[in-house]
Write a protein that holds these residues in place. Structure first.
Motif, PDB file in Angstrom:
ATOM      1  N   LEU A 220       1.060  -1.256  -0.105  1.00  0.00           N
ATOM      2  CA  LEU A 220      -0.109   0.101   0.318  1.00  0.00           C
ATOM      3  C   LEU A 220       0.917   1.417  -0.045  1.00  0.00           C
ATOM      4  O   LEU A 220       0.084   2.311  -0.818  1.00  0.00           O
ATOM      5  N   THR A 224       0.524   3.906  -3.402  1.00  0.00           N
ATOM      6  CA  THR A 224       0.311   4.952  -3.037  1.00  0.00           C
ATOM      7  C   THR A 224       1.296   6.219  -3.198  1.00  0.00           C
ATOM      8  O   THR A 224       0.927   7.571  -2.059  1.00  0.00           O
ATOM      9  N   THR A 225       2.341   6.116  -2.758  1.00  0.00           N
ATOM     10  CA  THR A 225       3.162   7.535  -2.848  1.00  0.00           C
ATOM     11  C   THR A 225       4.189   7.488  -4.140  1.00  0.00           C
ATOM     12  O   THR A 225       4.205   6.986  -4.866  1.00  0.00           O
ATOM     13  N   CYS A 243       0.099   3.691   6.472  1.00  0.00           N
ATOM     14  CA  CYS A 243      -0.360   2.774   5.660  1.00  0.00           C
ATOM     15  C   CYS A 243      -0.893   0.929   6.501  1.00  0.00           C
ATOM     16  O   CYS A 243      -1.659   0.751   6.054  1.00  0.00           O
TER      17      CYS A 243
END
Length: 442
Positions: A220, A224-225, A243
């Motif tokens: 995750l 998402t970064t 996360c």
């Protein structure tokens, strides 16, 4: 398998969760559980030789039960089939058994049946499997997060070997996380990830032995970064804490903060402040402190700081230690909170500590004094001729089951080691001793 099945399987391999993609294919890739798959262990030898008997894997989530089953599937020459007890019924088992019988009859091949969450099968469903395990139609591999001795039929237990999988330790989780961010084929290596050391420590710590939780968090974080100017995706401590939905506390299990927090916890219980005690308990548990470590500290405090002012405190503390070990987190936090608040609220006395401390000092600094002859063992042959036991006064023969008699050696006969305080039950002890001694003089 038709074209659509082939395409679907390929798509799932690419898009399945990281924890699934990184499942080891061989025993050598498995991390942890060396107590059962070390090279000198029975399970390792059985898998390598492809000579498995029915087995049950028991352990918490994320410890590798399904992983080991998949490794067996990749190494065995037997037919490997899998069902999940949460979504399968008797019809599914009947179909598996029919196929297993056909394979054995036509090709002489055994079938290994892996049942995930086997404890979810009811008694009749488990009973159905029994004769086929008994006659060798199938080799059963069951996986369960519940104690099999409670949840699996005793008949199946007796025909299986139970392997207890333990939560992975912190270093094992680190290995898996680093494998995740460097493996370019099955992992996230192609994303060019920089996993910061403090983030690695944090994720490995709060995963609490659950490899799946750690891998889900790092996946995750990476997905998402945004990529930084240096072309890398930086997984920092801030990203990691988001996360896994847990705030990163400043708590190093080997550093000053660890010792400061446990010190504050003990001193709060000793100081009769249940609010502070439960607060520091929460800080430690939130940061991932070992339940057993906390439980031991409560036991020590119950004996050292409460003592005989409330003898039940030690009973509560020991019971909490056993209960928390069996329950595990998160339920263990309730048990530990009960024990910590009980000890904090109990009347306090360190008389037992002073007693043993003084006695130890006397033992260390004086010559070993002779035990009075009437207290020495009189049961062995010839003891009476040596005067052992002669003149001993049996306390139960006297009023209040007490008689005045010297028990300490002559050299230290006037020492007082245990001096009860005026707190709690020790005041009762004081009054009791005063009564029986006065009445003994009458």
């Amino acid at each position: 398998m038709d074209l659509f099945d082939y395409m679907r399987n390929n798509k799932m391999k690419k898009e399945s969760p990281l924890a699934s993609r990184l499942r080891p294919l061989t025993l050598e890739e498995v991390v942890g559980q060396q107590h059962i798959i070390g090279k000198d262990k029975l399970l390792y030898r059985a898998i390598k030789a492809d000579k498995l008997s029915s087995i049950l894997f028991y352990g918490p989530p994320g410890t590798g039960k399904t992983t080991l089953a998949k490794v067996i599937a990749n190494t065995t020459s037997s037919i490997f089939m899998q069902i999940n007890a949460t979504s399968s019924g008797k019809k599914d088992m009947e179909a598996v058994i029919k196929e297993a019988k056909d394979s054995l009859g036509m090709y002489g091949k055994k079938t290994i049946l892996f049942i995930d969450e086997i404890h979810r099968f009811n008694k009749s469903q488990q009973d159905y499997l029994l004769p086929f395990v008994e006659d060798g139609t199938i080799v059963l591999i069951g996986a369960t997060t519940e104690n099999p001795y409670f949840e699996v039929n005793s008949a199946l237990i007796s025909r299986s070997i139970v392997f207890n999988l333990k939560p992975l330790d912190k270093e094992d989780i680190k290995v898996l996380l680093m494998r995740a961010v460097t493996d370019t084929e099955r992992g996230l290596g192609s994303y060019k990830v920089k996993l910061h050391d403090d983030a690695l420590e944090f994720l490995a710590d709060v995963a609490n032995g659950d490899a799946r939780a750690a891998l889900n968090a790092i996946e995750l974080g990476v997905l998402t970064t945004e990529r930084s100017e240096d072309g890398l995706i930086h997984v920092t401590i801030e990203v990691a804490s988001e996360c896994i939905q847990k705030r990163a506390l400043k708590y190093d299990k080997d550093g000053d903060n660890h010792y400061d927090t446990i010190s504050a916890f003990i001193k709060s219980m000793r100081g009769s402040d249940p609010d502070a005690a439960v607060y520091y308990l929460a800080r430690m548990l939130y940061a991932g402190e070992e339940v057993a470590f906390v439980a031991r500290r409560i036991i020590i405090c119950a004996a050292e700081d409460v003592g005989n002012a409330d003898p039940n405190a030690l009973t509560v503390a020991v019971s909490a230690s056993l209960a928390s070990e069996r329950l595990g987190m998160p339920e263990a936090q309730i048990v530990l909170a009960q024990a910590a608040t009980y000890v904090a609220c109990a009347p306090k006395s360190n008389s037992a500590v002073n007693a043993i401390g003084t006695a130890m000092k006397v033992v260390e600094t004086t010559n070993t004094a002779a035990i009075p002859s009437y207290l020495q063992d009189a049961h062995y042959k010839g003891a009476e001729r040596l005067g052992h036991g002669i003149g001993y006064k049996y306390a139960h023969d006297y009023k209040n089951h007490y008689v005045k008699q010297q028990y300490l050696p002559d050299e230290i006969k006037d020492y007082k080691f245990y001096i009860p305080s005026d707190n709690g039950y020790e005041k009762t002890i004081q009054e009791y001793f005063k009564k029986i001694k006065e009445e003994a003089e009458m």
